[in-house]
Design a protein around this motif. Structure first.
Motif, mmCIF file in Angstrom:
data_model
loop_
_atom_site.group_PDB
_atom_site.id
_atom_site.type_symbol
_atom_site.label_atom_id
_atom_site.label_comp_id
_atom_site.label_asym_id
_atom_site.label_seq_id
_atom_site.Cartn_x
_atom_site.Cartn_y
_atom_site.Cartn_z
ATOM 1 N N HIS A 88 0.712 -1.232 0.075
ATOM 2 C CA HIS A 88 0.062 0.028 0.107
ATOM 3 C C HIS A 88 1.033 1.208 0.066
ATOM 4 O O HIS A 88 1.851 1.370 0.680
ATOM 5 C CB HIS A 88 -0.766 0.029 1.171
ATOM 6 C CG HIS A 88 -1.567 1.264 1.666
ATOM 7 N ND1 HIS A 88 -2.621 1.647 0.585
ATOM 8 C CD2 HIS A 88 -1.631 2.282 2.330
ATOM 9 C CE1 HIS A 88 -3.160 2.905 1.114
ATOM 10 N NE2 HIS A 88 -2.327 3.234 2.113
ATOM 11 N N TYR A 89 0.659 2.411 -0.836
ATOM 12 C CA TYR A 89 1.295 3.629 -0.888
ATOM 13 C C TYR A 89 0.382 4.685 -0.377
ATOM 14 O O TYR A 89 -0.545 4.922 -1.090
ATOM 15 C CB TYR A 89 1.801 3.934 -2.374
ATOM 16 C CG TYR A 89 2.538 2.741 -2.818
ATOM 17 C CD1 TYR A 89 3.949 2.870 -2.772
ATOM 18 C CD2 TYR A 89 1.884 1.455 -3.366
ATOM 19 C CE1 TYR A 89 5.007 1.906 -3.249
ATOM 20 C CE2 TYR A 89 3.151 0.633 -4.117
ATOM 21 C CZ TYR A 89 4.287 0.843 -3.669
ATOM 22 O OH TYR A 89 5.149 -0.167 -4.369
ATOM 23 N N GLN A 102 -9.191 4.495 2.289
ATOM 24 C CA GLN A 102 -7.969 3.572 1.871
ATOM 25 C C GLN A 102 -8.662 2.333 1.116
ATOM 26 O O GLN A 102 -7.831 1.868 0.101
ATOM 27 C CB GLN A 102 -6.951 3.217 3.082
ATOM 28 C CG GLN A 102 -6.315 4.313 3.792
ATOM 29 C CD GLN A 102 -5.795 3.957 4.882
ATOM 30 O OE1 GLN A 102 -5.975 3.006 5.521
ATOM 31 N NE2 GLN A 102 -4.615 4.682 5.268
ATOM 32 N N ARG A 106 -7.525 1.308 -2.670
ATOM 33 C CA ARG A 106 -6.955 -0.166 -3.157
ATOM 34 C C ARG A 106 -7.678 -0.727 -4.069
ATOM 35 O O ARG A 106 -7.420 -1.378 -4.982
ATOM 36 C CB ARG A 106 -6.718 -0.690 -1.682
ATOM 37 C CG ARG A 106 -5.573 -0.561 -0.976
ATOM 38 C CD ARG A 106 -5.311 -1.464 0.183
ATOM 39 N NE ARG A 106 -6.134 -1.744 1.030
ATOM 40 C CZ ARG A 106 -6.152 -1.021 2.275
ATOM 41 N NH1 ARG A 106 -5.604 0.028 2.575
ATOM 42 N NH2 ARG A 106 -7.261 -1.447 3.153
ATOM 43 N N ASP A 109 -7.414 0.939 -7.414
ATOM 44 C CA ASP A 109 -5.941 0.614 -7.887
ATOM 45 C C ASP A 109 -6.073 -0.748 -8.702
ATOM 46 O O ASP A 109 -5.589 -0.939 -9.517
ATOM 47 C CB ASP A 109 -4.971 0.605 -6.950
ATOM 48 C CG ASP A 109 -4.528 2.192 -6.371
ATOM 49 O OD1 ASP A 109 -4.989 3.013 -6.980
ATOM 50 O OD2 ASP A 109 -3.882 2.443 -5.338
#
Length: 180
Positions: A88-89, A102, A106, A109
């Motif tokens: 995770h960034y 978040q 994710r 992404d």
């Protein structure tokens, strides 16, 4: 006191955290540097040739020096330390109380990565007359996602998987919109 006084060993870290041992580090360094030989790899990393021997004798890796060398060479720490992990960034300002946001990012992404993969995969499957089934696409997308380890370039891996799918027993080619 030597410069290696800040040596970090895996025993000092969280037991669930895994760091590569010295031999794994050397193998990865040889891959990324294109060099063979421990001394040459250490010099490439900006360390003395004898660093490997010191680490071997102490049975520990000075990860801070290793990280500094990797960063100086602009090598991804993700690739080096966690090549098979989906990391995770965090976004700037992201806090612990933003868990739902978040999770959403994710998921987004993952969707974007899947779309990028399919754009590259579907033409390969078509080229090799592989059925455009969900199962075949899923295998190829999973392979695409392993690209962080890119020891073998992802394009070669995808071609090989497409060829293998084409050779399946009982395989029947299905082109876009019809059977062949």
């Amino acid at each position: 006191m030597s410069n290696d006084s800040r040596v970090v060993t895996t025993s000092l870290l969280d037991s669930e955290l895994y760091l590569p041992d010295l031999e794994q580090c050397i193998k990865r360094l040889e891959i990324v540097s294109g060099l063979r030989g421990k001394g040459r790899v250490m010099r490439w990393l900006g360390l003395a040739e004898g660093t490997y021997s010191n680490w071997k004798r102490r049975n520990s890796v000075n990860y801070s020096k290793l990280i500094a060398g990797l960063l100086a060479r602009r090598i991804s720490l993700d690739w080096f330390f966690a090549p098979y992990e989906n990391l995770h960034y965090p976004a700037p300002g992201e806090g612990l109380d933003l868990g739902e946001i978040q999770a959403f990012h994710r998921e987004q992404d993952t969707i974007e990565e899947t779309i990028r993969a399919l754009v590259r995969i579907e033409p390969l499957l078509t080229h090799y007359n592989v059925a455009l089934t969900e199962a075949n696409k899923q295998i190829m997308v999973e392979t695409f996602r392993l690209q962080r380890s890119e020891v073998v370039p992802v394009n070669i891996v995808l071609r090989q998987v497409a060829k293998a799918l084409a050779l399946q027993p009982g395989y029947q080619a299905v082109r876009c919109g019809g059977t062949g």
